[in-house]
Write a protein that holds these residues in place. Structure first.
Motif, mmCIF file in Angstrom:
data_model
loop_
_atom_site.group_PDB
_atom_site.id
_atom_site.type_symbol
_atom_site.label_atom_id
_atom_site.label_comp_id
_atom_site.label_asym_id
_atom_site.label_seq_id
_atom_site.Cartn_x
_atom_site.Cartn_y
_atom_site.Cartn_z
ATOM 1 N N ARG A 71 0.710 -1.121 -0.089
ATOM 2 C CA ARG A 71 0.154 -0.073 0.030
ATOM 3 C C ARG A 71 0.744 1.324 -0.019
ATOM 4 O O ARG A 71 0.567 2.389 -0.253
ATOM 5 N N TYR A 72 2.217 1.101 0.313
ATOM 6 C CA TYR A 72 2.900 2.192 0.438
ATOM 7 C C TYR A 72 3.842 2.430 -0.937
ATOM 8 O O TYR A 72 4.855 3.227 -0.575
ATOM 9 N N ALA A 73 3.745 1.570 -1.815
ATOM 10 C CA ALA A 73 4.536 1.643 -3.138
ATOM 11 C C ALA A 73 3.998 2.927 -3.935
ATOM 12 O O ALA A 73 2.866 3.359 -4.008
ATOM 13 N N PRO A 74 5.058 3.531 -4.422
ATOM 14 C CA PRO A 74 4.861 4.752 -5.090
ATOM 15 C C PRO A 74 3.983 4.283 -6.544
ATOM 16 O O PRO A 74 4.228 3.365 -7.185
ATOM 17 N N VAL A 75 3.315 5.285 -6.808
ATOM 18 C CA VAL A 75 2.360 5.461 -8.012
ATOM 19 C C VAL A 75 3.055 5.582 -8.983
ATOM 20 O O VAL A 75 3.441 6.983 -9.035
ATOM 21 N N PRO A 76 3.178 5.163 -10.257
ATOM 22 C CA PRO A 76 4.135 5.588 -11.483
ATOM 23 C C PRO A 76 2.996 6.566 -12.106
ATOM 24 O O PRO A 76 1.880 6.670 -12.451
#
Length: 276
Positions: A235-240
């Motif tokens: 859930r904390y992964a960066p959105v491209p």
């Protein structure tokens, strides 16, 4: 000057106080005793009207055969060259519900003393106030000296190999075994046809939970730098950022191709003209 003070205590208490130099020094208001053997030696600040004069000196108490007492002393100014000598005669007489003290005070100041320049009525008022508070201080109950607390004994270090004595057999409250609660259900309290509740096991689980095992497997074979700088997941992964596709991308390739075809046609046309 003559002054009379009524004190609501027996005359014997005042006589006992006048016979004790320590109680006499404690009764003088504002006396700061010096660290000497004589308790009636020190400094005294005298307020006369709007002025204050500090004296340093000594005094003594003498008892006469007729039952009277004489307080005689001498003092010098702390900030000045003036000095003074004083004599106070105290005569005690029994009265209803107390004692009447007749005081006769005489003081002589040298030339240049600050008190010699002050008005006589202010000096008399200050002296009467000082003598009244002095008699009231003598009437107070003597204060018993407070004994200092006994020093604490240092703890004896335990020597190796020494056997515990009877004093060491004391058990702490936290080491006492706690009995089981009286409301806990026993085997006799279990109804027929029902199994007794199983006691919770105190043993730790056989292995770590599945999430912890998976996380540990994913961490094997990766250095500390890779772990610290690895991008977050879940859930904390960066959105491209979304990629924008427009119609101009097709024209960028079609325009050079058309120019190349036109140039080729011109070259072929010129070549054919030269052959003719």
């Amino acid at each position: 000057m003559e002054h009379q003070v009524f004190v609501p205590v027996p005359a014997d208490r005042l006589r006992e106080a006048l016979a004790d130099p320590v109680r006499v020094a404690r009764a003088v208001p504002g006396l700061q005793q010096d660290a000497t053997a004589d308790p009636l030696t020190g400094r005294l600040k005298l307020r006369v009207g709007g002025h204050s004069v500090t004296y340093r000196g000594t005094a003594g108490v003498t008892r006469h055969e007729d039952g009277s007492y004489t307080v005689k002393g001498e003092a010098t100014e702390s900030r000045g060259t003036g000095s003074t000598e004083f004599t106070v005669t105290v005569r005690l007489a029994e009265a209803a519900d107390g004692t009447t003290a007749d005081l006769t005070a005489t003081a002589t100041a040298t030339t240049g003393a600050r008190t010699a320049e002050l008005p006589a009525d202010q000096l008399a008022s200050a002296a009467a106030r000082l003598l009244t508070r002095f008699l009231e201080g003598l009437a107070e109950e003597p204060q018993e000296p407070v004994a200092p607390p006994p020093p604490e004994e240092p703890a004896t270090p335990e020597r190796p190999g020494s056997e515990p004595t009877a004093s060491d057999a004391h058990t702490s409250v936290f080491d006492t075994e706690v009995p089981p609660p009286s409301l806990a259900p026993g085997p006799e309290d279990t109804p027929a046809g029902f199994a007794a509740p199983a006691e919770p096991s105190a043993e730790p689980p056989a292995g770590p939970p599945a999430e912890a095992a998976h996380a540990r497997r994913t961490m094997i074979g990766r250095s500390a730098e890779e772990v610290d700088h690895a991008p977050p997941r879940g859930r904390y992964a960066p959105v491209p950022a979304p990629q924008t596709v427009t119609a101009n991308s097709t024209l960028r390739w079609a325009a050079p191709a058309a120019a190349f075809a036109l140039a080729s046609a011109i070259v072929v046309t010129r070549a054919l003209r030269k052959r003719r």
